[in-house]
Every structure is written in C-alpha cells, then in structure tokens.
Design an enzyme around this catalytic site. Sequence first.
Site, mmCIF file in Angstrom:
data_model
loop_
_atom_site.group_PDB
_atom_site.id
_atom_site.type_symbol
_atom_site.label_atom_id
_atom_site.label_comp_id
_atom_site.label_asym_id
_atom_site.label_seq_id
_atom_site.Cartn_x
_atom_site.Cartn_y
_atom_site.Cartn_z
ATOM 1 N N GLU A 91 0.875 -1.298 0.068
ATOM 2 C CA GLU A 91 0.075 -0.115 -0.045
ATOM 3 C C GLU A 91 0.857 1.160 -0.018
ATOM 4 O OE1 GLU A 91 -2.878 0.182 3.525
ATOM 5 O OE2 GLU A 91 -2.476 2.359 3.147
ATOM 6 N N GLU B 106 -2.534 11.856 2.878
ATOM 7 C CA GLU B 106 -3.142 11.507 4.081
ATOM 8 C C GLU B 106 -2.831 12.308 5.342
ATOM 9 O OE1 GLU B 106 -2.144 7.595 5.707
ATOM 10 O OE2 GLU B 106 -4.017 7.362 6.595
#
Length: 322
Positions: free
Chosen positions: A135, A140
């Site tokens: 991932e 974020e």
Amino acid sequence: MRTGYALVSLGTALMRIVSAHYILADSYIGQDFFNEWTWQTMDDPTHGRVNYVDQISAISSNLSYAAASKFVMRADYTNVVGPDDRGRNSVRIISKKAYQDCVVVLDLQHMPTGCTTWPAFWTLSQKGPWPNGGEIDIIEGVNLNTQNLASLHTTPGCITQQDRSQTGTTASTNCDSSVNYNQGCGVSFQTAASYGAPFNTMGGGFYVMSRSQSDGIQIWFWSRNDPHVPHVVRNESTPMIAPASSWGIPDATFPIGDTCDYESHFDAHQMIFDLTFCGDFAGNTYPSSGCGGTCQDLVDNQPEAFANAYWEVNSLRVYTPV
Ligand SMILES: *[C@@H]1O[C@H](CO)[C@@H](O)[C@H](O)[C@H]1NC(C)=O
Ligand SMILES: *[C@@H]1O[C@H](CO)[C@@H](O)[C@H](O)[C@H]1NC(C)=O
C-alpha cells in the site's frame, strides 16, 4: 579504485534516470471518474464513523459531481446522523485499472479538511490480500493537520533508512504493517501548504508519485503558485514524462534495495480516494487534535462542520513505461 567505482555507479544511475520515460496511459478528468472508477460501499476497514454510498446515491445526493474539467466528491453536510446509522454519508472510490511501474500526477484543487476528517489518496495491491502487494499512501492526514504524511504499508522485511534524499522528515522506518500498530513507514512533509486548510487557501497543488523497480518510490508536492512546478506536471496535455533531477529533491523517498526488496513487496496497484471520520487514526488522535467535544458527536450532530469536507480534482494522469 573506490573513486573509479563511484564514478561508474554514478554513470549507471544517470543512465537509468535519463532512460526512464513514461507515456500517458490514462487521464481521468470530470466524467471519466464515473466511468472508470468504482464506488465502494463496504464497512470502513479503519473503523470510521462513515457510511460509504454507491455511485447512484452519490450522484443523486450530489456527493459526487462531474463537470467538463472538474470532479468533486464530498461528505454529506446537511443531515444529522442517527445513533443506529452506520455513519456520515461519504464516498470511497477505486480505479478499475491497476498499474505497476508508473508516474501518477494529481492536480488537486481542494482536499477535505476539518475536525474528525481523515481523507486519503492512496494505491493498493489489486491482488492482496492486504498487506500483500503493498500500500502506498500519497496524501493522508487527520483533523486540523497542515502537513501531509506519506507512508508505505507492507508485509515483513521492508525497512527504510532514517536519513535519505528527501525534504520531508522520516516519522517511522519499518513499513511492516504487523509492527508499531500498523504505523507503516511514514514521511512528514515540510513543504508549505501540503495539506489541510493552507493547501486549500493556496488553491491546492500538484502531487506526483513515481514508482519503479529501478528507482523505488518518490513523492513530490508543489503548491499551485510555486514557480518550480515542472511544466510537464502543470500541463494536463503532457504526453510523456520523465522524473528528473530538475524537479528537485522529492518530499518523500522510499529507496528500494537491501532493506526492502521491491518485487516481493509491491505489485500492480489500484488507486483510491476516500474520506472517513474518526476511526483508527482521526478518532484515536482526536483528543490531542485541538478540536472540541467528542469525535462522534461532531460527526453525528454538526453537519455544517463538513462544508469543507470535499475533494475537488482537476485531473489525474497515469504514465507508464515506454
Ligand atoms: C453539486 O455539487 C457541485 C460541486 O460542489 C456544485 O457546483 C453544484 O452546484 C451542486 N449542485 C446542486 C444541485 O446542489
Ligand atoms: C501543453 O502540452 C501540449 C502537448 O505537449 C502542448 O501542445 C501545449 O502547447 C502545452 N501547453 C502549454 C501552456 O505549455
């Protein structure tokens, strides 16, 4: 002899960068998202107070909206959430196509901000199951953050060095999702206006993620008015791209080598945009976030707090090796 060897390897490295050209494989603008991406409706795996809606509901309630050169996806900001509801209505979308080595260029006008929010733009192994195949979290953050956090989450055996060629600050070095409560290996950006309210005030900017077997994973960010935005990044018609030293040192670098083998940790990834609330990250850090009250009470009872909880994408392009 050492000098000679160093020169030879520098020569090889330069050759490699010069030869790494990528051509435009896919360009997602406006309506393309409705045709080429899937609206996911699962329970949030990160335990957020969110109700991910399907594409038809998202369009009919205007939580997802496309114009000729714009795509918007947002949280509901008019309704109270009931105690028995799954959470606040929002969207999570995933690209139908997956990409191995590539350069991803995101021209983003606005990102979701505010207390309780946890938005992310990331890529995930199509094959899985997580964390197999890896991932890559490109954008974020949570709550009132103003600095982006980029991270990798992998199977065991992927570790990054503390000091490496990047302008961001290493927050953690073990990418293995099974240690440190799945913190992953993260880099906190130092470039101004990379996240949150300052990002939006500047009219957003450009995120580029490059991943390759030979050079590992790099992420660059430029604020919209930064005079150093490479013209090939700014221009959405650019047919071919090659990450270059003229782009400057990346904000985040994840080198590949002895301490993290690329091939066994990263395979073809789909791209995801999501927006959840509270949960494992925004919820757990809420008490120290500078936001008042409790996370769930805000999500449930103050819809007006979500007026800025939206993504506005100008374009998203993916370039793959020639
Ligand atoms: C739907 O959302 C878009 C983008 O935020 C906005 O421009 C448009 O006015 C909205 N349409 C309606 C009917 O509310
Ligand atoms: C953007 O790129 C296209 C394709 O290379 C080119 O034709 C066009 O002139 C460029 N636009 C600007 C403003 O540089």
